[in-house]
Design an enzyme around this catalytic site. Structure first.
Site, PDB file in Angstrom:
ATOM      1  N   ASP A  69      36.209 -60.342 -10.957  1.00 31.54           N
ATOM      2  CA  ASP A  69      36.265 -58.988 -10.398  1.00 31.54           C
ATOM      3  C   ASP A  69      35.092 -58.619  -9.490  1.00 31.54           C
ATOM      4  OD1 ASP A  69      38.386 -59.189 -12.132  1.00 31.54           O
ATOM      5  OD2 ASP A  69      38.267 -57.135 -12.828  1.00 31.54           O
ATOM      6  N   GLU A  74      35.602 -55.862 -25.369  1.00 28.69           N
ATOM      7  CA  GLU A  74      35.862 -56.612 -24.141  1.00 28.69           C
ATOM      8  C   GLU A  74      34.619 -57.364 -23.676  1.00 28.69           C
ATOM      9  OE1 GLU A  74      37.705 -55.735 -19.661  1.00 28.69           O
ATOM     10  OE2 GLU A  74      37.163 -54.069 -20.987  1.00 28.69           O
TER      11      GLU A  74
END
Length: 815
Positions: free
Chosen positions: A587, A785
């Protein structure tokens, strides 16, 4: 054959294994398709029903597109505020103290707790499935609740069923405006389910709220109900329909009850107790003052036995005991010195991964007007173009999901990591998932990196992220799971599996491919070599097409920018924008800025090399000699170019490439996960000085090392912990797992100048990853996460029991 049954129990283990494999290998190859169909049928029956609605706190469905679906919802009735916060779809904003499966075996058992302190209740769902017959067997779930603390614990619990497609489902109880007496019973019939019954039965010692006026209608000691005809494809909107029905009740009572604001909420917030004759959807509402318990039984007419209160309790106890025994046999954590609480943690995070498996069906949105050639010009990301997003024909996907509340759908680069753990626990469950993903690879060789299938899946995704583009790639991690399968298959062939642990003594060797015994179903592709090779061949050609698609669409330019390399192997991620390379999976990790068509990306060339090596190994298993030679040559060319193009002597690191304002090729180095890929994917030789530089980078506290794991970006980088802080510093378990895997499998195992350093890093890194993820789980009730490199605290999505569940494998030292 009867003499074989008698004698076989006396055969030594290794002889039995040899016998099983010899039968599999001597099978007539012309029957291969029939064998595969037989195995597929048994597997489908075993997996037909499940908790395959992972976006819900609890829900069930079948693995067919038009299914009988069910779901649980609840809200507090201590006051009217609880009504505004219905619990149904998993949502971080609900603020549950913890929720998740504590024991889930992927097929027959799923035990979950959900602690809702705001409503003063801890719910427990205990799901079991018993197989038999031709319609996937029967299942039941026990739902119970206990208070979390002192004070009132008044709860409304609603359970719904909805049937899509052909078929009927009818409520058979005598209807009354005051409610239905226990038990609730439904009968149904459909092409996929055959004839079935459903019953909802109150358990012992359940209490209704004690603040209801006498002679009040409805009677809250009974079950409130509503039956309606829901439009096709709309049952996933159950919460909206049920909430609307209760609001209709409130409106009706508002004109009847003089002082509705001071009436107990449980006396007002009820279903309407009405049923249409053509209903395909039923909701049943119970009011409790915790503690409470009730059971739901789905019984298929074709099943061999019926579930009821007695058989359910007995089966639940048996399944739970088997789960515990099998977990220790599989991962051997007790023998590695972990205590009972740590083992419970490892069970929970694996169970949540299995509980996150879902069955998805529907169309996706693809824009085929935007092609790879649009990204070959300078400034490509700002060029205007005509968008043409189109709905595709419906597809089906059976997959694990990264996060039930935040990412309840399939992600290509996550799924390979998921199946490292799933495959270790249940080999054939993993193969079934892999087969579904490979089936999505189109004739061009492309597969969408994010599978957003149908309206329900799209409801969780912002519109700007819903469209997929057919030149966007994603890391091909499925090949990691396929490699692990091949290694398990080889180990089984060599006799490294204790066959007595997995073979039921009543199963004949020739029946491996057709038995419904769950111990065989889990591993039948390991015990039947022909079946295992047939699976590899079934997926091989599409994987090869995907590899060729990568080479064709993600190519990078060498000669045009004055670069020199031994071959033309060079690659560039498409889908770049300033600040993001979503297609890489990393990302916001820093890349050359602004984006430029001259870029070459070191992680991508490593992934393509990993693909070539993996496909070479599959080709070897399948005796595809020409393909083997091609993959081998391409792999060696890629390895040469990784060194020739991406190594920077100046930075002593592997780096991306771009061009400067003069158009000259330069290294763009942001030390972090990107720099590690030649080691992470075991491409770098064990005696290479570049390995020494990577190990130094990993272990340097001013660079990547922290007290909680390896940082995603160097502490010395100017972008460290800036912007979104997503892949710019925090610790990610999937990359730490890859580092541990490479160290354990190769660099700490191979003799050489860096072996001792690799061993030291492996031991320290394994310890701190396990300790921190476990500590945060105990502190917060969740795994996360990502984790802060400065405090170790969990960040962003939770529970994130996708690749963070790999900690179970790290504890077991299984890579």
């Amino acid at each position: 054959m009867s003499s074989v049954i008698y004698q076989r129990q006396w055969l030594p283990v290794f002889m039995l294994l040899y016998y099983l494999l010899s039968i599999a290998q001597s099978s007539d190859s012309s029957s291969a398709i029939l064998i595969q169909e037989s195995a597929a049928d048994a597997t489908n029956q075993s997996l037909f029903w499940g908790t395959y609605r992972p976006n819900l706190y609890f829900g069930t469905r079948t693995r067919v597109p038009e299914s009988l679906m069910s779901g649980l919802m609840w809200f507090g009735v201590n006051d009217f505020v609880g009504w505004k916060e219905i619990r149904y779809a998993c949502d971080q904003n609900d603020g549950l103290t913890e929720y998740g499966y504590k024991k889930h075996d992927g097929r027959s058992l799923a035990i979950q707790t959900l602690t809702d302190e705001k409503n003063n209740v801890t719910l427990k769902t205990e799901f079991i499935k018993v197989r038999g017959g031709v319609h996937g067997g029967s299942w039941g779930v026990r739902i119970s609740g206990t208070p979390t603390h002192d004070g009132p614990s008044r709860i409304s619990v609603i359970y719904h069923f909805g049937l899509e497609g052909d078929g009927t489902i009818d409520l058979v109880n005598e209807l009354d405006e005051g409610g239905i007496s226990n038990p609730v019973r439904l009968h149904g019939d459909s092409p996929d389910l055959g004839k079935f019954t459903i019953s909802i039965e109150d358990g012992p010692n359940s209490n209704i709220p004690g603040n209801i006026p006498d002679n009040f209608t409805p009677d809250l000691s009974k079950t409130q109900y509503w039956g309606s005809l829901i439009p096709e494809g709309d049952i996933w909107r159950a919460e909206d329909y049920i909430a609307g029905n209760i609001m209709d009740t409130v409106k009706e009572k508002d004109g009847v009850i003089a002082d509705i604001e001071h009436t107990p909420p449980s006396a007002v917030l009820t279903l309407q107790n009405r049923v249409r004759s053509d209903s395909n959807f039923y909701a049943f509402q119970k009011f409790f003052e915790a503690p409470f318990q009730f059971d739901i039984y789905f019984n298929s007419e074709s099943a061999e036995s019926e579930l009821n209160a007695g058989t359910f309790s007995e089966a639940l106890q048996s399944f739970e005991s088997s789960f515990d025994d099998r977990f220790e046999q599989t991962f051997q954590l007790q023998s590695k010195g972990f205590n009972a609480d740590q083992i419970s943690f490892a069970k929970a995070i694996m169970s949540n991964l299995l509980g996150g498996i879902g069955y998805f069906y529907g169309s996706s949105i693809v824009d085929r007007a935007y092609q790879e050639e649009f990204e070959n010009d300078v400034g490509f990301w700002i060029e205007k173009r005509t968008a043409n997003p189109q709905l595709t024909p419906p597809s089906v996907l059976f997959t694990a999901t990264p996060s039930r509340p935040f990412f309840p759908r399939g992600f290509y680069w996550d799924e390979g990591f998921h199946n490292m753990l799933i495959g270790k626990w249940d080999n054939d469950l993993s193969l079934d998932i892999i087969k579904h993903w490979v089936a999505l690879i189109d004739n061009d060789g492309w597969v969408a990196r994010e599978q957003i299938l149908g309206e329900e899946a799209r409801s969780k995704v912002p519109p700007e992220f819903q469209t997929q583009y057919p030149h966007y790639a994603n890391p091909p991690t499925l090949l990691m799971a396929i490699r692990a399968f091949i290694e398990r298959m080889i180990n089984a062939k060599e006799g490294n599996i204790n066959i007595n642990d997995v073979i039921n003594q009543e199963i004949l060797p020739s029946e491996i491919i057709s038995t419904n015994d769950q111990t065989i179903i889990r591993d039948r592709h390991l015990y039947d070599r022909e079946l295992g090779e047939l699976f590899l061949r079934q997926i091989y050609y599409k994987l090869r097409a995907n590899y060729r698609w990568f080479r064709r669409t993600q190519w990078g330019e060498i000669k045009g920018w004055g670069r020199k390399a031994p071959s033309h192997e060079a690659y560039r991620w498409r889908g770049r924008t300033p600040g993001h390379t979503l297609t890489s999976g990393l990302d916001d990790y820093p890349r050359p800025s602004p984006p430029h068509p001259a870029e070459l990306h070191v992680d991508l060339i490593c992934w393509v090399g990993f693909m070539a090596r993996s496909l070479r190994d599959i080709a070897e298993q399948l005796n595809e000699e020409d393909d083997y030679d091609d993959f081998d040559e391409e792999y060696h060319n890629i390895v040469e170019n990784i060194h020739a193009l991406h190594w920077s002597e100046k930075y002593q690191a592997f780096c991306d490439l771009s061009v400067d304002e003069k158009g000259e090729s330069i290294h763009v180095c942001h030390k972090g996960y990107l720099s590690l890929f030649p080691m992470l994917l075991e491409i770098l030789p064990s005696d290479s000085p570049k390995l020494g530089a990577i190990l130094d980078l990993i272990h340097d506290p001013n660079e990547l090392w922290s007290a909680y794991g390896v940082r995603s970006l160097s502490k010395s980088d100017k972008f460290f912990n800036t912007g979104e802080k997503y892949w710019r510093g925090p610790i990610w378990i999937n990359i730490n797992y890859l580092a541990l895997s490479a160290l354990h499998r190769k660099y700490a195992a191979d003799p050489g100048p860096y072996q001792e350093k690799a061993r030291i890093i492996y031991k320290e890194l394994r310890d701190i990853i396990i300790n921190n993820v476990y500590k945060e789980y105990k502190r917060t009730g969740y795994v996360w996460e990502q984790y802060s490199s400065s405090t170790g605290r969990g960040k962003r999505s939770h529970p994130f029991t996708g690749w963070t569940s790999l900690v179970t494998l790290i504890m077991a030292e299984t890579y």
